[in-house]
Structures are given as C-alpha cells and as structure tokens.
Design a protein around this motif. Structure first.
Motif, PDB file in Angstrom:
ATOM      1  N   ILE A  41      -1.521  -2.472   3.360  1.00 30.48           N
ATOM      2  CA  ILE A  41      -0.943  -3.692   2.794  1.00 30.48           C
ATOM      3  C   ILE A  41      -1.169  -4.815   3.798  1.00 30.48           C
ATOM      4  O   ILE A  41      -0.651  -4.774   4.923  1.00 30.48           O
ATOM      5  CB  ILE A  41       0.557  -3.500   2.488  1.00 30.48           C
ATOM      6  CG1 ILE A  41       0.702  -2.462   1.350  1.00 30.48           C
ATOM      7  CG2 ILE A  41       1.205  -4.828   2.097  1.00 30.48           C
ATOM      8  CD1 ILE A  41       2.127  -2.213   0.902  1.00 30.48           C
ATOM      9  N   GLY A  42      -1.980  -5.783   3.399  1.00 33.63           N
ATOM     10  CA  GLY A  42      -2.363  -6.861   4.308  1.00 33.63           C
ATOM     11  C   GLY A  42      -1.659  -8.164   3.985  1.00 33.63           C
ATOM     12  O   GLY A  42      -0.905  -8.261   3.004  1.00 33.63           O
ATOM     13  N   GLU A  43      -1.912  -9.176   4.813  1.00 33.94           N
ATOM     14  CA  GLU A  43      -1.308 -10.494   4.620  1.00 33.94           C
ATOM     15  C   GLU A  43      -1.706 -11.028   3.251  1.00 33.94           C
ATOM     16  O   GLU A  43      -2.833 -10.828   2.801  1.00 33.94           O
ATOM     17  CB  GLU A  43      -1.785 -11.437   5.727  1.00 33.94           C
ATOM     18  CG  GLU A  43      -0.830 -11.455   6.889  1.00 33.94           C
ATOM     19  CD  GLU A  43      -1.280 -12.396   8.007  1.00 33.94           C
ATOM     20  OE1 GLU A  43      -2.040 -11.920   8.861  1.00 33.94           O
ATOM     21  OE2 GLU A  43      -0.874 -13.563   7.988  1.00 33.94           O
ATOM     22  N   GLY A  44      -0.750 -11.670   2.579  1.00 36.61           N
ATOM     23  CA  GLY A  44      -1.027 -12.188   1.241  1.00 36.61           C
ATOM     24  C   GLY A  44      -0.430 -11.289   0.171  1.00 36.61           C
ATOM     25  O   GLY A  44      -0.190 -11.730  -0.947  1.00 36.61           O
ATOM     26  N   HIS A  45      -0.172 -10.027   0.505  1.00 36.99           N
ATOM     27  CA  HIS A  45       0.487  -9.128  -0.454  1.00 36.99           C
ATOM     28  C   HIS A  45       1.979  -9.480  -0.484  1.00 36.99           C
ATOM     29  O   HIS A  45       2.569  -9.755   0.567  1.00 36.99           O
ATOM     30  CB  HIS A  45       0.288  -7.674  -0.017  1.00 36.99           C
ATOM     31  CG  HIS A  45       0.736  -6.664  -1.038  1.00 36.99           C
ATOM     32  ND1 HIS A  45       2.057  -6.319  -1.196  1.00 36.99           N
ATOM     33  CD2 HIS A  45       0.047  -5.946  -1.950  1.00 36.99           C
ATOM     34  CE1 HIS A  45       2.156  -5.420  -2.163  1.00 36.99           C
ATOM     35  NE2 HIS A  45       0.942  -5.182  -2.636  1.00 36.99           N
ATOM     36  N   PRO A  46       2.602  -9.459  -1.689  1.00 37.94           N
ATOM     37  CA  PRO A  46       4.021  -9.827  -1.762  1.00 37.94           C
ATOM     38  C   PRO A  46       4.951  -8.947  -0.913  1.00 37.94           C
ATOM     39  O   PRO A  46       6.030  -9.381  -0.535  1.00 37.94           O
ATOM     40  CB  PRO A  46       4.353  -9.683  -3.254  1.00 37.94           C
ATOM     41  CG  PRO A  46       3.170  -9.049  -3.904  1.00 37.94           C
ATOM     42  CD  PRO A  46       1.994  -9.254  -3.006  1.00 37.94           C
ATOM     43  N   LEU A  47       4.527  -7.734  -0.602  1.00 39.03           N
ATOM     44  CA  LEU A  47       5.391  -6.854   0.201  1.00 39.03           C
ATOM     45  C   LEU A  47       5.008  -6.847   1.684  1.00 39.03           C
ATOM     46  O   LEU A  47       5.466  -5.992   2.443  1.00 39.03           O
ATOM     47  CB  LEU A  47       5.334  -5.412  -0.342  1.00 39.03           C
ATOM     48  CG  LEU A  47       5.865  -5.191  -1.755  1.00 39.03           C
ATOM     49  CD1 LEU A  47       5.738  -3.719  -2.152  1.00 39.03           C
ATOM     50  CD2 LEU A  47       7.319  -5.640  -1.860  1.00 39.03           C
ATOM     51  N   PHE A  48       4.154  -7.834   2.096  1.00 39.93           N
ATOM     52  CA  PHE A  48       3.657  -7.785   3.475  1.00 39.93           C
ATOM     53  C   PHE A  48       4.784  -7.813   4.512  1.00 39.93           C
ATOM     54  O   PHE A  48       4.747  -7.060   5.491  1.00 39.93           O
ATOM     55  CB  PHE A  48       2.675  -8.931   3.751  1.00 39.93           C
ATOM     56  CG  PHE A  48       2.147  -8.913   5.161  1.00 39.93           C
ATOM     57  CD1 PHE A  48       1.213  -7.967   5.556  1.00 39.93           C
ATOM     58  CD2 PHE A  48       2.615  -9.818   6.116  1.00 39.93           C
ATOM     59  CE1 PHE A  48       0.736  -7.923   6.864  1.00 39.93           C
ATOM     60  CE2 PHE A  48       2.143  -9.780   7.426  1.00 39.93           C
ATOM     61  CZ  PHE A  48       1.203  -8.831   7.803  1.00 39.93           C
ATOM     62  N   ASP A  49       5.781  -8.669   4.301  1.00 36.22           N
ATOM     63  CA  ASP A  49       6.839  -8.785   5.312  1.00 36.22           C
ATOM     64  C   ASP A  49       7.539  -7.455   5.561  1.00 36.22           C
ATOM     65  O   ASP A  49       7.792  -7.073   6.701  1.00 36.22           O
ATOM     66  CB  ASP A  49       7.889  -9.825   4.882  1.00 36.22           C
ATOM     67  CG  ASP A  49       7.371 -11.231   5.124  1.00 36.22           C
ATOM     68  OD1 ASP A  49       6.356 -11.369   5.835  1.00 36.22           O
ATOM     69  OD2 ASP A  49       7.971 -12.179   4.572  1.00 36.22           O
ATOM     70  N   ALA A  50       7.853  -6.746   4.473  1.00 32.91           N
ATOM     71  CA  ALA A  50       8.603  -5.497   4.616  1.00 32.91           C
ATOM     72  C   ALA A  50       7.691  -4.308   4.915  1.00 32.91           C
ATOM     73  O   ALA A  50       8.042  -3.437   5.714  1.00 32.91           O
ATOM     74  CB  ALA A  50       9.403  -5.221   3.346  1.00 32.91           C
ATOM     75  N   PHE A  51       6.504  -4.268   4.267  1.00 36.21           N
ATOM     76  CA  PHE A  51       5.702  -3.041   4.323  1.00 36.21           C
ATOM     77  C   PHE A  51       4.265  -3.274   4.784  1.00 36.21           C
ATOM     78  O   PHE A  51       3.386  -2.445   4.526  1.00 36.21           O
ATOM     79  CB  PHE A  51       5.703  -2.354   2.943  1.00 36.21           C
ATOM     80  CG  PHE A  51       7.079  -1.956   2.466  1.00 36.21           C
ATOM     81  CD1 PHE A  51       7.818  -1.011   3.161  1.00 36.21           C
ATOM     82  CD2 PHE A  51       7.645  -2.537   1.334  1.00 36.21           C
ATOM     83  CE1 PHE A  51       9.089  -0.641   2.730  1.00 36.21           C
ATOM     84  CE2 PHE A  51       8.913  -2.173   0.893  1.00 36.21           C
ATOM     85  CZ  PHE A  51       9.637  -1.219   1.598  1.00 36.21           C
ATOM     86  N   GLY A  52       4.012  -4.414   5.463  1.00 34.44           N
ATOM     87  CA  GLY A  52       2.654  -4.676   5.935  1.00 34.44           C
ATOM     88  C   GLY A  52       2.201  -3.626   6.940  1.00 34.44           C
ATOM     89  O   GLY A  52       2.970  -3.188   7.782  1.00 34.44           O
ATOM     90  N   GLY A  53       0.919  -3.233   6.843  1.00 32.29           N
ATOM     91  CA  GLY A  53       0.380  -2.216   7.757  1.00 32.29           C
ATOM     92  C   GLY A  53      -0.321  -1.130   6.956  1.00 32.29           C
ATOM     93  O   GLY A  53      -0.708  -1.339   5.803  1.00 32.29           O
ATOM     94  N   ILE A  54      -0.486   0.023   7.568  1.00 33.72           N
ATOM     95  CA  ILE A  54      -1.065   1.162   6.849  1.00 33.72           C
ATOM     96  C   ILE A  54       0.020   2.225   6.696  1.00 33.72           C
ATOM     97  O   ILE A  54       0.743   2.521   7.651  1.00 33.72           O
ATOM     98  CB  ILE A  54      -2.307   1.738   7.570  1.00 33.72           C
ATOM     99  CG1 ILE A  54      -2.892   2.921   6.775  1.00 33.72           C
ATOM    100  CG2 ILE A  54      -2.018   2.159   9.010  1.00 33.72           C
ATOM    101  CD1 ILE A  54      -4.284   3.336   7.235  1.00 33.72           C
ATOM    102  N   HIS A  55       0.172   2.740   5.469  1.00 38.81           N
ATOM    103  CA  HIS A  55       1.135   3.837   5.321  1.00 38.81           C
ATOM    104  C   HIS A  55       0.452   5.070   4.732  1.00 38.81           C
ATOM    105  O   HIS A  55      -0.519   4.971   3.989  1.00 38.81           O
ATOM    106  CB  HIS A  55       2.358   3.419   4.492  1.00 38.81           C
ATOM    107  CG  HIS A  55       2.096   3.093   3.053  1.00 38.81           C
ATOM    108  ND1 HIS A  55       2.179   1.815   2.547  1.00 38.81           N
ATOM    109  CD2 HIS A  55       1.778   3.881   2.004  1.00 38.81           C
ATOM    110  CE1 HIS A  55       1.918   1.830   1.256  1.00 38.81           C
ATOM    111  NE2 HIS A  55       1.656   3.071   0.891  1.00 38.81           N
TER     112      HIS A  55
END
Ligand code: HEC
Length: 158
Positions: A41-55
């Motif tokens: 989940i990269g910048e620009g995705h609506p969930l970036f603040d909470a779940f940005g990164g690789i899961h």
C-alpha cells in the motif's frame, strides 16, 4: 500431591497470563503458518496513513479450513504482518515491522465483533497492545463490509 497441585496452578496461571479473558493472544510461531497473500500500500492509497507499507497475511490450520468453507471455526487465527516498504532504484524492500494485526475467532469471548477478537501489536512487540478495548471502532467497523465472508477480506489462492 502438593507439588502436582502447585504445578497445575502454575500452568493455569501461565495460560491466563498469556491470554487474559477477552484478550487476543500473541500469535506465537505465525511465521511458520501458511502465507495467504501479500500487498503493498503506497502513498495515494486511502489507507496509506494507517496501513502504508508491505503486509503479508498468514493463517493457522483452523483459519485455512475457514478460507475453504467461507466460515471460520473457533481457534482460527489470521495475522496481518505490516512492514515499512522503502523503495528506490526500481525495487521495494521490506523495512522495520510497523504493526502485527491479529484476528482470532472465539465466539464465546468476542460476541460483539462477529466472534472475532482484533488486536494490534505495535512494532510486533507482544507487550505493546495498540487496539485493546477499541476493536469495534478501530477494526471491526471496516471488516463488517465482509459479513458475507465471516468478516474476512482476503480470499484463498493457489
Ligand atoms: C479501513 C478498513 C480496515 C480497517 C479499519 C481495518 N482493516 Fe483489517 N483489513 C482490511 C482489508 C481491506 C484487508 C485485506 C488486505 C489484503 O487483502 O491484503 C484486511 C485484512 C485484515 C486481516 C487479514 C484477514 C482478512 O480480513 O483478510 C487481519 C488479521 C486484519 N485485517 C486485522 C485488522 C485489525 C487488527 C484492525 C484494527 C487495528 C483492522 N484490521 C482494521 C481493512 C481494514
């Protein structure tokens, strides 16, 4: 006899200390469970603040039965392992662990949130519970959109 009783009590106490009633146990050994899928989940995705990164998602045996059936039995546990995802030179790598999200099915303990207990362990630290009593608003509210799949978003794949 006294010794037996003492060790039985110790065992009982330890079990409770690991997962007090209403608490989601830390998922010991989850890296040996089945890998379900991964997502960046990269910048620009609506969930970036909470779940940005690789899961990466991992499922224990009971959860694998649930993925196959579409309904998860008590004892099912799914882990959402979220790491930083620094990029550059055309590659995305795994960074530090941000949080370990856990869903554990126990319909007796968690009747108010679809039978699932939700918890987050900040930095992956078993002692750093970041959800606690807020599971209904912080986690379950969003997962309710998946009520047709027992509140689980991900689907099994080969
Ligand atoms: C805004 C919506 C939203 C919120 C809030 C949310 N999740 Fe999720 N969660 C998702 C989505 C979307 C997926 C699927 C991710 C994928 O397919 O890789 C997911 C997947 C998961 C999974 C893997 C099982 C599944 O449903 O696929 C776990 C475990 C999980 N979340 C735990 C949590 C916890 C713990 C919280 C609260 C701290 C939380 N989630 C809050 C949207 C949300």
């Amino acid at each position: 006899m006294k010794l037996l009783l003492a060790s039985a009590l110790t065992a009982l106490f330890t079990a409770q200390a690991c997962a007090a009633d209403g608490e989601v146990a830390y998922p010991d050994g989850y890296r040996d469970w089945r890998h379900v899928k991964s997502m960046v989940i990269g910048e620009g995705h609506p969930l970036f603040d909470a779940f940005g990164g690789i899961h990466h998602l991992y499922a224990n045996d009971a959860a694998l039965e649930g993925y196959a059936a579409g309904q998860f039995p008590d004892g099912a546990a799914i882990v959402f392992d979220l790491l930083e995802a620094p990029g550059g030179d055309g590659a995305i790598t795994e960074g530090a662990r941000k949080v370990l999200g856990v869903m554990r099915k126990d319909s007796r303990l968690f009747p108010g949130t679809g039978g699932w207990g939700f918890e987050g362990f900040g930095g992956g630290d078993p002692g750093n519970r970041v959800v606690g009593d807020n599971a209904a608003s912080a986690c379950f509210a969003c997962h309710t959109s998946q009520s047709d799949h027992d509140y689980v978003f991900s689907r099994p794949r080969d």
